[in-house]
Motif scaffolding. Structure first.
Motif, PDB file in Angstrom:
ATOM      1  N   ASN A 113       0.814  -1.225   0.000  1.00 36.89           N
ATOM      2  CA  ASN A 113       0.000   0.000   0.000  1.00 36.89           C
ATOM      3  C   ASN A 113       0.843   1.270   0.000  1.00 36.89           C
ATOM      4  N   VAL A 114       2.033   1.198  -0.597  1.00 37.90           N
ATOM      5  CA  VAL A 114       2.890   2.372  -0.760  1.00 37.90           C
ATOM      6  C   VAL A 114       3.096   2.603  -2.251  1.00 37.90           C
ATOM      7  N   LYS A 115       3.016   3.848  -2.681  1.00 43.17           N
ATOM      8  CA  LYS A 115       3.238   4.149  -4.096  1.00 43.17           C
ATOM      9  C   LYS A 115       3.738   5.577  -4.259  1.00 43.17           C
ATOM     10  N   PHE A 116       4.354   5.828  -5.420  1.00 42.76           N
ATOM     11  CA  PHE A 116       4.836   7.162  -5.757  1.00 42.76           C
ATOM     12  C   PHE A 116       3.773   7.891  -6.568  1.00 42.76           C
ATOM     13  N   LEU A 117       3.548   9.142  -6.204  1.00 46.01           N
ATOM     14  CA  LEU A 117       2.637  10.016  -6.941  1.00 46.01           C
ATOM     15  C   LEU A 117       3.400  11.291  -7.279  1.00 46.01           C
ATOM     16  N   LEU A 123       2.343   7.142   1.818  1.00 47.22           N
ATOM     17  CA  LEU A 123       2.433   6.123   2.853  1.00 47.22           C
ATOM     18  C   LEU A 123       1.053   5.900   3.457  1.00 47.22           C
ATOM     19  N   PRO A 124       0.702   4.664   3.771  1.00 45.69           N
ATOM     20  CA  PRO A 124      -0.614   4.400   4.359  1.00 45.69           C
ATOM     21  C   PRO A 124      -0.682   4.876   5.805  1.00 45.69           C
ATOM     22  N   GLY A 128       0.532   9.759   5.152  1.00 43.55           N
ATOM     23  CA  GLY A 128       0.056  10.317   3.891  1.00 43.55           C
ATOM     24  C   GLY A 128       1.169  10.640   2.907  1.00 43.55           C
ATOM     25  N   LEU A 129       0.983  11.716   2.125  1.00 41.87           N
ATOM     26  CA  LEU A 129       1.919  12.092   1.068  1.00 41.87           C
ATOM     27  C   LEU A 129       3.144  12.802   1.644  1.00 41.87           C
ATOM     28  N   VAL A 130       4.325  12.275   1.332  1.00 41.90           N
ATOM     29  CA  VAL A 130       5.584  12.851   1.807  1.00 41.90           C
ATOM     30  C   VAL A 130       6.434  13.229   0.593  1.00 41.90           C
TER      31      VAL A 130
END
Length: 229
Positions: A113-117, A123-124, A128-130
């Motif tokens: 449940n981790v992905k790059f945007l 991060l779940p 959140g978004l780092v």
């Protein structure tokens, strides 16, 4: 084949607080489980399996509700990492697992449940978004992401990726053998992060000690603020 990438991340203040709480929960659970393994071995000559250690979580969360602040899968990875640490020790690849101190390098691992945007790492849980500096791209499927904070206050994300390629034939050339060995060792290091890496850090107890220091488990375990300092 596994490939490891390490990126610098820049969490905001509120994200740093969330990470500090998660670091504290996972560190406490590691120390609790390690102490239990040591004491059980002293009295019975037997250890605890990963499944048994993970099975402690539901009751521990009832006794210590603040454990629920950490993402549940991060806590489950703690049991996996402790089991891996003991396996590496018995196979003579690492020292005995050590108790963790809040004054040393901190880390937590996300198994999914981790992905790059774009320029952010999602991060779940409560983080959140780092913002993340990806100085080089990766190819493949993310298997594990370990977020760490060094003693100098810098944050990093270590990303373990399966690129789908076959492992090189180790018998073809010594250079291929060395490269494959380094890749394997790096993958094992990330999967068991917080075990062999922290074994040599100052502030950790000797492997000969079985009691837990005040830095490892708070005297009043119901006071979660002691975990996050």
């Amino acid at each position: 084949m596994f490939q490891a990438y390490k990126y610098r991340i820049y969490p905001k203040i509120e994200q740093q607080i969330a990470l500090a709480k998660s670091f504290g929960c996972c560190r406490w659970y590691w120390n609790y489980a390690l102490n239990l393994c040591q004491e059980t071995y002293k009295t019975t000559g037997k250890g605890w399996s990963r499944t048994a250690i993970q099975g402690l979580l539901p009751q521990l969360k009832k006794e210590y509700p603040w454990l629920s602040y950490a993402y549940s899968q991060c806590l489950q990875v703690v049991a996996l990492n402790l089991s891996t640490a003991y396996k590496n020790f018995f196979e003579k690849r690492a020292r005995l697992p050590q108790f963790k101190s809040k004054h040393s390098r901190q880390s937590i691992s996300y198994p999914q449940n981790v992905k790059f945007l774009g320029d952010y790492l999602k991060l779940p849980g409560k983080v959140g978004l780092v913002y993340c500096v990806r100085h080089r791209p990766y190819e493949g499927t993310i298997k594990t992401v370990t977020v760490s904070k060094n003693r100098d206050g810098k944050y990093y994300a270590s990303v373990l990726v399966d690129d789908g390629k076959e492992t090189p034939n180790l018998s073809t050339h010594d250079r291929d053998l060395n490269a494959a060995t380094n890749i394997k060792n790096e993958a094992l290091r990330i999967l068991s992060l917080g075990t062999s890496d922290t074994a040599s850090l100052r502030g950790c107890q000797s492997s000969e000690k079985t009691s837990v220091s005040s830095d490892a488990i708070p005297v009043d375990a119901r006071s979660p603020h002691l975990l996050y300092e």
